[in-house]
Design a protein around this motif. Structure first.
Motif, PDB file in Angstrom:
ATOM      1  N   ILE A 141      21.152 -17.123 -34.340  1.00 51.61           N
ATOM      2  CA  ILE A 141      21.995 -17.885 -32.690  1.00 51.61           C
ATOM      3  C   ILE A 141      23.470 -17.472 -32.131  1.00 51.61           C
ATOM      4  O   ILE A 141      24.637 -17.617 -33.031  1.00 51.61           O
ATOM      5  N   VAL A 142      23.771 -16.847 -30.993  1.00 52.12           N
ATOM      6  CA  VAL A 142      24.750 -16.747 -31.097  1.00 52.12           C
ATOM      7  C   VAL A 142      25.554 -17.427 -29.855  1.00 52.12           C
ATOM      8  O   VAL A 142      24.856 -18.399 -29.083  1.00 52.12           O
ATOM      9  N   THR A 143      26.207 -18.449 -30.240  1.00 50.06           N
ATOM     10  CA  THR A 143      27.610 -19.277 -29.392  1.00 50.06           C
ATOM     11  C   THR A 143      28.169 -19.761 -28.359  1.00 50.06           C
ATOM     12  O   THR A 143      28.902 -17.895 -28.570  1.00 50.06           O
ATOM     13  N   ILE A 144      28.422 -19.445 -26.722  1.00 49.14           N
ATOM     14  CA  ILE A 144      29.016 -19.083 -26.486  1.00 49.14           C
ATOM     15  C   ILE A 144      29.924 -20.071 -25.675  1.00 49.14           C
ATOM     16  O   ILE A 144      29.580 -21.246 -25.204  1.00 49.14           O
ATOM     17  N   SER A 145      31.176 -20.504 -26.022  1.00 52.01           N
ATOM     18  CA  SER A 145      32.040 -21.596 -24.727  1.00 52.01           C
ATOM     19  C   SER A 145      32.169 -20.760 -23.320  1.00 52.01           C
ATOM     20  O   SER A 145      32.466 -19.750 -22.823  1.00 52.01           O
ATOM     21  N   GLY A 146      32.105 -21.639 -22.369  1.00 53.78           N
ATOM     22  CA  GLY A 146      32.357 -21.829 -20.932  1.00 53.78           C
ATOM     23  C   GLY A 146      33.778 -21.985 -20.900  1.00 53.78           C
ATOM     24  O   GLY A 146      34.322 -21.082 -19.592  1.00 53.78           O
ATOM     25  N   SER A 147      34.922 -22.048 -21.278  1.00 58.98           N
ATOM     26  CA  SER A 147      36.053 -22.398 -21.398  1.00 58.98           C
ATOM     27  C   SER A 147      36.418 -21.713 -22.068  1.00 58.98           C
ATOM     28  O   SER A 147      36.717 -21.107 -22.830  1.00 58.98           O
ATOM     29  N   LEU A 148      38.041 -20.500 -21.084  1.00 62.77           N
ATOM     30  CA  LEU A 148      38.768 -20.087 -22.008  1.00 62.77           C
ATOM     31  C   LEU A 148      40.060 -20.475 -22.124  1.00 62.77           C
ATOM     32  O   LEU A 148      40.569 -20.034 -22.536  1.00 62.77           O
ATOM     33  N   ARG A 149      40.351 -21.947 -22.051  1.00 64.12           N
ATOM     34  CA  ARG A 149      41.480 -22.693 -22.281  1.00 64.12           C
ATOM     35  C   ARG A 149      41.371 -22.718 -24.235  1.00 64.12           C
ATOM     36  O   ARG A 149      40.069 -22.760 -24.823  1.00 64.12           O
TER      37      ARG A 149
END
Length: 187
Positions: A5-13
């Motif tokens: 499973i690949v995880t992606i954060s929608g935040s760049l902070r």
């Protein structure tokens, strides 16, 4: 059998509660889930058909290849102005233009953490719409909305400390593992 499973954060902070939530997932996941963070998307240029015509940026290809190789995706994202953060939307826009679009028939779970009480519900609704257009298999319930996120994470370490939230996340991950496993078995 393990599910990648690949995880992606929608935040760049750097101090993002969503990235902290994403990084808490491996400890809360069932044994069959193997979680890895997606390649970064923060260096992708703003989507522009003229740039696409000149050739896809390498960052887009690397991002898309990681999604294609995975058995599923978990997106953990804040809500910006009642919708999907621009950087994440840009990454989806680029990936959607590729031949063999990587989200097609890919199981995707969504989580969100916000400072407000709603926990990102509007963003999740909009993200579900975008992913449905991409023919992703968007996981339904249980859902994860982490409202008042600043009270759920340790202020110094950003560790997820709230036990009811940890249980909700673990419950979603267990159900998502079954969902992704069924999708893979039918492929």
């Amino acid at each position: 059998m393990a599910l990648n499973i690949v995880t992606i954060s929608g935040s760049l902070r750097k101090g993002s509660f969503n990235t902290a939530l994403m990084r808490a997932l491996p400890a809360l996941a069932p044994a069959e889930l193997r979680l890895s963070e997606a390649p970064p998307y923060d260096r992708m240029p703003l989507y522009n058909a003229d740039l696409q015509a000149a050739g896809f940026p390498v960052e887009v290809t690397i991002f898309a290849d990681a999604i294609r190789k995975a058995d599923g995706v978990i997106i953990v994202s804040p809500e910006y102005n009642w919708t999907i953060p621009g950087g994440l939307k840009n990454a989806l826009d680029w990936a959607s233009r590729l031949e063999n679009q990587p989200f097609k028939e890919k199981p995707v779970a969504i989580q969100s953490a916000t400072g407000g009480p709603l926990g990102g519900g509007r963003m999740q609704y909009h993200l579900r719409m975008a992913l449905t257009f991409l023919n992703a298999f968007v996981f339904g319930t249980p859902e994860v909305f982490v409202g008042l996120a600043h009270t759920k994470f340790d202020a110094g370490t950003l560790a997820l400390k709230d036990e009811p939230t940890r249980k909700a996340v673990a419950d979603q991950l267990a159900a998502f593992a079954k969902f992704a496993g069924r999708v893979r078995a039918q492929a």
